[in-house]
Design a protein around this motif. Structure first.
Motif, PDB file in Angstrom:
ATOM      1  N   LYS A  57      -2.836   4.104  -6.698  1.00 16.03           N
ATOM      2  CA  LYS A  57      -2.364   5.131  -5.765  1.00 16.03           C
ATOM      3  C   LYS A  57      -1.478   6.163  -6.472  1.00 16.03           C
TER       4      LYS A  57
ATOM      5  N   GLY B  65      -6.701   5.633  -6.053  1.00 18.74           N
ATOM      6  CA  GLY B  65      -6.729   4.586  -5.036  1.00 18.74           C
ATOM      7  C   GLY B  65      -7.511   4.977  -3.797  1.00 18.74           C
TER       8      GLY B  65
ATOM      9  N   GLY C  19     -11.027   0.778  -7.642  1.00 18.92           N
ATOM     10  CA  GLY C  19     -10.295  -0.297  -8.309  1.00 18.92           C
ATOM     11  C   GLY C  19     -11.162  -1.517  -8.558  1.00 18.92           C
TER      12      GLY C  19
ATOM     13  N   GLU D  91      -6.276  -3.233  -5.741  1.00 21.70           N
ATOM     14  CA  GLU D  91      -5.040  -3.556  -5.023  1.00 21.70           C
ATOM     15  C   GLU D  91      -5.031  -5.030  -4.679  1.00 21.70           C
ATOM     16  N   GLU D  92      -3.912  -5.678  -4.895  1.00 22.38           N
ATOM     17  CA  GLU D  92      -3.771  -7.098  -4.539  1.00 22.38           C
ATOM     18  C   GLU D  92      -3.628  -7.214  -3.025  1.00 22.38           C
ATOM     19  N   LYS D  93      -4.347  -8.131  -2.433  1.00 21.86           N
ATOM     20  CA  LYS D  93      -4.245  -8.375  -0.991  1.00 21.86           C
ATOM     21  C   LYS D  93      -3.005  -9.218  -0.732  1.00 21.86           C
ATOM     22  N   GLU D  94      -2.253  -8.839   0.302  1.00 24.37           N
ATOM     23  CA  GLU D  94      -1.053  -9.607   0.654  1.00 24.37           C
ATOM     24  C   GLU D  94      -1.468 -10.862   1.413  1.00 24.37           C
TER      25      GLU D  94
END
Length: 134
Positions: free
Chosen positions: A3, A48, A62, A129-132
């Motif tokens: 991003k 992003g 990504g 992006e890492e997933k929460e």
């Protein structure tokens, strides 16, 4: 992470956001570290926010960059050699088998590989992006 990395139409390379003000972004070129303003009239796109067309829908940039990183073991890609040998599409097809052949052009693939090389040169190893987890 992607991003904060930008592509600016009309300027080669990738840029990182340093600061922002009213109608202006201060960006730093990845690699050279040169800083300059990007004005509101410039077409600025965050990596992003970019996705590539696949048969199963749009795939975030990504995720594709992570696949490229895995395929090439984190090594740079010789883009000029691929262009000269007409190997861009076969190389990309080995990474993303279901890409939309009608809507993804050779220039898109060349740009992807060039951006990958710039990101690798600047120490990036994870792109998606890492997933929460909750």
């Amino acid at each position: 992470m992607l991003k904060e990395i930008l592509s600016i139409t009309g300027r080669p390379g990738l840029f990182k956001i340093i600061s922002q003000g009213k109608g202006i972004l201060v960006v730093e070129e990845l690699g050279s570290g040169k800083r300059f303003p990007a004005h509101a009239r410039d077409k600025v796109v965050s990596l992003g926010d970019i996705a590539m067309y696949t048969e199963s829908g749009d795939t975030p940039l990504g995720e594709i960059l992570d696949k490229v990183y895995a395929k090439y073991d984190g090594k740079k890609i010789d883009v000029k050699e691929l262009v000269a040998s007409k190997g861009l599409r076969p190389a990309f097809e080995a990474i993303v088998e279901d890409y939309d052949r009608d809507r993804v052009y050779e220039n898109d693939i060349k740009k992807l590989f060039t951006w990958y090389n710039i990101l690798i040169d600047n120490g990036f190893t994870k792109f998606a992006e890492e997933k929460e987890s909750k």
